[in-house]
Scaffold this active site. Sequence first.
Site, PDB file in Angstrom:
ATOM      1  CB  THR A   1      -0.902   0.011   1.251  1.00  0.00           C
ATOM      2  OG1 THR A   1      -1.488   1.299   1.409  1.00  0.00           O
ATOM      3  CG2 THR A   1      -0.126  -0.312   2.522  1.00  0.00           C
ATOM      4  CG  ASP A   2      -1.097   5.021  -0.917  1.00  0.00           C
ATOM      5  OD1 ASP A   2      -1.605   4.402   0.034  1.00  0.00           O
ATOM      6  OD2 ASP A   2      -1.700   5.913  -1.554  1.00  0.00           O
ATOM      7  CD  GLU A   3      -3.090   3.708   4.730  1.00  0.00           C
ATOM      8  OE1 GLU A   3      -2.774   3.548   5.919  1.00  0.00           O
ATOM      9  OE2 GLU A   3      -4.259   3.743   4.333  1.00  0.00           O
TER      10      GLU A   3
ATOM     11  CE1 TYR B   1      -3.365  -2.442   5.963  1.00  0.00           C
ATOM     12  CE2 TYR B   1      -3.122  -0.093   5.495  1.00  0.00           C
ATOM     13  CZ  TYR B   1      -3.277  -1.397   5.049  1.00  0.00           C
ATOM     14  OH  TYR B   1      -3.345  -1.666   3.701  1.00  0.00           O
TER      15      TYR B   1
ATOM     16  CE  LYS C   1      -0.289  -4.483   3.077  1.00  0.00           C
ATOM     17  NZ  LYS C   1      -0.798  -5.791   2.587  1.00  0.00           N
TER      18      LYS C   1
HETATM   19  P1  NAD Z   1     -10.230  -6.672   2.681  1.00  0.00           P
HETATM   20  O1  NAD Z   1     -10.155  -6.392   4.146  1.00  0.00           O
HETATM   21  O2  NAD Z   1     -11.456  -6.337   1.927  1.00  0.00           O
HETATM   22  O3  NAD Z   1      -9.945  -8.239   2.427  1.00  0.00           O
HETATM   23  C1  NAD Z   1      -8.969  -8.945   3.118  1.00  0.00           C
HETATM   24  C2  NAD Z   1      -9.210 -10.433   2.885  1.00  0.00           C
HETATM   25  O4  NAD Z   1      -8.150 -11.161   3.521  1.00  0.00           O
HETATM   26  C3  NAD Z   1     -10.520 -10.950   3.481  1.00  0.00           C
HETATM   27  O5  NAD Z   1     -11.166 -11.814   2.571  1.00  0.00           O
HETATM   28  C4  NAD Z   1     -10.077 -11.733   4.721  1.00  0.00           C
HETATM   29  O6  NAD Z   1     -10.934 -12.810   5.063  1.00  0.00           O
HETATM   30  C5  NAD Z   1      -8.712 -12.237   4.257  1.00  0.00           C
HETATM   31  N1  NAD Z   1      -7.819 -12.525   5.401  1.00  0.00           N
HETATM   32  C6  NAD Z   1      -7.554 -11.743   6.466  1.00  0.00           C
HETATM   33  N2  NAD Z   1      -6.705 -12.361   7.296  1.00  0.00           N
HETATM   34  C7  NAD Z   1      -6.407 -13.558   6.731  1.00  0.00           C
HETATM   35  C8  NAD Z   1      -5.556 -14.643   7.094  1.00  0.00           C
HETATM   36  N3  NAD Z   1      -4.866 -14.623   8.240  1.00  0.00           N
HETATM   37  N4  NAD Z   1      -5.473 -15.698   6.268  1.00  0.00           N
HETATM   38  C9  NAD Z   1      -6.176 -15.734   5.112  1.00  0.00           C
HETATM   39  N5  NAD Z   1      -7.006 -14.754   4.720  1.00  0.00           N
HETATM   40  C10 NAD Z   1      -7.114 -13.673   5.518  1.00  0.00           C
HETATM   41  O7  NAD Z   1      -8.950  -5.968   2.077  1.00  0.00           O
HETATM   42  P2  NAD Z   1      -8.762  -5.246   0.656  1.00  0.00           P
HETATM   43  O8  NAD Z   1      -9.183  -3.850   0.758  1.00  0.00           O
HETATM   44  O9  NAD Z   1      -9.291  -6.124  -0.413  1.00  0.00           O
HETATM   45  O10 NAD Z   1      -7.157  -5.234   0.572  1.00  0.00           O
HETATM   46  C11 NAD Z   1      -6.457  -6.340   0.021  1.00  0.00           C
HETATM   47  C12 NAD Z   1      -4.972  -6.058   0.081  1.00  0.00           C
HETATM   48  O11 NAD Z   1      -4.683  -4.867  -0.639  1.00  0.00           O
HETATM   49  C13 NAD Z   1      -4.439  -5.819   1.494  1.00  0.00           C
HETATM   50  O12 NAD Z   1      -3.190  -6.429   1.598  1.00  0.00           O
HETATM   51  C14 NAD Z   1      -4.315  -4.309   1.607  1.00  0.00           C
HETATM   52  O13 NAD Z   1      -3.272  -3.972   2.487  1.00  0.00           O
HETATM   53  C15 NAD Z   1      -3.977  -3.939   0.173  1.00  0.00           C
HETATM   54  N6  NAD Z   1      -4.388  -2.613  -0.283  1.00  0.00           N
HETATM   55  C16 NAD Z   1      -5.680  -2.186  -0.130  1.00  0.00           C
HETATM   56  C17 NAD Z   1      -6.068  -0.947  -0.643  1.00  0.00           C
HETATM   57  C18 NAD Z   1      -7.479  -0.443  -0.525  1.00  0.00           C
HETATM   58  O14 NAD Z   1      -7.741   0.690  -0.850  1.00  0.00           O
HETATM   59  N7  NAD Z   1      -8.441  -1.229  -0.070  1.00  0.00           N
HETATM   60  C19 NAD Z   1      -5.123  -0.147  -1.292  1.00  0.00           C
HETATM   61  C20 NAD Z   1      -3.806  -0.601  -1.417  1.00  0.00           C
HETATM   62  C21 NAD Z   1      -3.464  -1.842  -0.915  1.00  0.00           C
HETATM   63  O1  DAU Z   2      -4.050   4.133   0.606  1.00  0.00           O
HETATM   64  C1  DAU Z   2      -4.308   2.767   0.585  1.00  0.00           C
HETATM   65  C2  DAU Z   2      -5.105   2.388   1.814  1.00  0.00           C
HETATM   66  O2  DAU Z   2      -6.402   2.923   1.641  1.00  0.00           O
HETATM   67  C3  DAU Z   2      -5.155   0.885   2.043  1.00  0.00           C
HETATM   68  O3  DAU Z   2      -3.866   0.415   2.315  1.00  0.00           O
HETATM   69  C4  DAU Z   2      -6.088   0.536   3.202  1.00  0.00           C
HETATM   70  O4  DAU Z   2      -6.222  -0.871   3.311  1.00  0.00           O
HETATM   71  C5  DAU Z   2      -7.444   1.151   2.918  1.00  0.00           C
HETATM   72  O5  DAU Z   2      -8.309   0.916   4.011  1.00  0.00           O
HETATM   73  C6  DAU Z   2      -7.320   2.656   2.676  1.00  0.00           C
HETATM   74  O6  DAU Z   2      -6.924   3.348   3.884  1.00  0.00           O
HETATM   75  P1  DAU Z   2      -7.576   4.744   4.317  1.00  0.00           P
HETATM   76  O7  DAU Z   2      -7.388   4.895   5.767  1.00  0.00           O
HETATM   77  O8  DAU Z   2      -7.124   5.843   3.433  1.00  0.00           O
HETATM   78  O9  DAU Z   2      -9.115   4.427   3.920  1.00  0.00           O
HETATM   79  P2  DAU Z   2     -10.496   4.680   4.678  1.00  0.00           P
HETATM   80  O10 DAU Z   2     -11.584   4.331   3.715  1.00  0.00           O
HETATM   81  O11 DAU Z   2     -10.530   4.065   6.030  1.00  0.00           O
HETATM   82  O12 DAU Z   2     -10.491   6.262   4.883  1.00  0.00           O
HETATM   83  C7  DAU Z   2     -10.336   7.139   3.782  1.00  0.00           C
HETATM   84  C8  DAU Z   2     -10.326   8.566   4.345  1.00  0.00           C
HETATM   85  O13 DAU Z   2     -11.629   8.880   4.852  1.00  0.00           O
HETATM   86  C9  DAU Z   2      -9.380   8.763   5.529  1.00  0.00           C
HETATM   87  O14 DAU Z   2      -8.817  10.061   5.450  1.00  0.00           O
HETATM   88  C10 DAU Z   2     -10.280   8.670   6.757  1.00  0.00           C
HETATM   89  C11 DAU Z   2     -11.606   9.210   6.239  1.00  0.00           C
HETATM   90  N1  DAU Z   2     -12.818   8.631   6.860  1.00  0.00           N
HETATM   91  C12 DAU Z   2     -12.962   7.287   6.867  1.00  0.00           C
HETATM   92  C13 DAU Z   2     -14.076   6.692   7.421  1.00  0.00           C
HETATM   93  C14 DAU Z   2     -14.222   5.191   7.469  1.00  0.00           C
HETATM   94  C15 DAU Z   2     -13.809   9.469   7.357  1.00  0.00           C
HETATM   95  O15 DAU Z   2     -13.691  10.709   7.319  1.00  0.00           O
HETATM   96  N2  DAU Z   2     -14.918   8.886   7.910  1.00  0.00           N
HETATM   97  C16 DAU Z   2     -15.083   7.533   7.979  1.00  0.00           C
HETATM   98  O16 DAU Z   2     -16.124   7.068   8.538  1.00  0.00           O
END
Ligand code: NAD
Ligand code: DAU
Length: 339
Positions: free
Chosen positions: A125-127, A153, A157
């Site tokens: 992730t970019d985080e 988190y 990562k």
């Molecule tokens: P998500 O939370 O929707 O899905 C995570 C999945 O992993 C779920 O199906 C969960 O059951 C499974 N899981 C969790 N722990 C596990 C374990 N111990 N063994 C096997 N399976 C397990 O997450 P997402 O948003 O789809 O993110 C997927 C990946 O992409 C993550 O690694 C996250 O860090 C990365 N990522 C997410 C975003 C985003 O915006 N959502 C952006 C950049 C990177």
């Molecule tokens: O940048 C990549 C990341 O993006 C991934 O690695 C993470 O898995 C994914 O969850 C996401 O992280 P963020 O923290 O950026 O996403 P989130 O949707 O939780 O929040 C987006 C922005 O919105 C953040 O600035 C917090 C704000 N927020 C979020 C929630 C849930 C609110 O203001 N209110 C809310 O209720």
Amino acid sequence: MTVLVTGGAGFIGSNFIFHQLEAHPEDRIVCLDKLTYAGNLSTLQSVMDHPSFRFVKADICDREAVDRLFEEEHPDIVVNFAAESHVDRSIENPGIFLETNIMGTAALMDACRKFGVTRFHQVSTDEVYGDLPLDRPDLLFTETTPLHTSSPYSSSKAGADLLVMAYYRTYHLPCTISRCSNNYGPYQFPEKLIPLMIANALNDKPLPVYGEGKNVRDWLYVEDHCKAIDLIIRKGRVGEVYNIGGHNEMANIDIVRLICRELGKPESLITYVGDRKGHDLRYAIDPAKIHGELGWLPETMFADGIRKTIRWYLDHKSWWEEIISGEYQTYYERMYGNR
Ligand code: NAD
Ligand code: DAU
């Protein structure tokens, strides 16, 4: 070729499986997922009977289960999406993030070493780069930006990323890492900003914006992320990190206002609540490397992607209504009750 997708019952992993089955019908896809609160088998319903697909419920930290699966399937490529992914939950309870995101990644890579693979791909992730100031639009994250994390988190990562690079250097495990910005699209769990705001707005509930809503994220439609990973696992250079992002920066409050407009809901639903601890100000990706080396570019404009996403949540109410009617209620009360 067999591709093992971990975390495929979650948001991005499931979209990746759909993309792979369509783009590479010659490949076999095996999904390993623990089915945590974030994993949902109903998401994979449409592919469960697909002849090239197999689902296995297991924990990536369970080395015996992982080894057993490798023995049975001998995957060529492993794409690790499995993770605890929500920043707010990591602030509440870091332990499980360290366990799954770091130890789980190590267990998978040890199986890759033992059985041999052509590629281990870590979905990061970019985080891991921390945040950028709001008043310096010229600054972007590149692959050489130092790791500088803010939350448990993102630290977990970053820890996994360091371990992946160590396995590449020490054991010559053929690894790649991608670091993507915020994804949105179908099947995103409603704890995240966009689906939470859509679900709350549709239920005429308050829309909880953290702080002043000025934090900026760089949004990418999930299908574009899946296409980028597909290119990296097939054409990317081992030992390399690739940033993925769409040059689409938006302040949170503007996203929430847009959702209100699209759904015909009043902005009076917007409620400013206490800020997230350690809240990152701004993320912004420079995707020049993946564009230059692999020709990847985002294809979905935000205006189209957000409409498609809202349409999807309108058309799949039963998917998210079932989620928010269960344990999610307790989570929501804990997270937002006294905020
Ligand atoms: P998500 O939370 O929707 O899905 C995570 C999945 O992993 C779920 O199906 C969960 O059951 C499974 N899981 C969790 N722990 C596990 C374990 N111990 N063994 C096997 N399976 C397990 O997450 P997402 O948003 O789809 O993110 C997927 C990946 O992409 C993550 O690694 C996250 O860090 C990365 N990522 C997410 C975003 C985003 O915006 N959502 C952006 C950049 C990177
Ligand atoms: O940048 C990549 C990341 O993006 C991934 O690695 C993470 O898995 C994914 O969850 C996401 O992280 P963020 O923290 O950026 O996403 P989130 O949707 O939780 O929040 C987006 C922005 O919105 C953040 O600035 C917090 C704000 N927020 C979020 C929630 C849930 C609110 O203001 N209110 C809310 O209720």
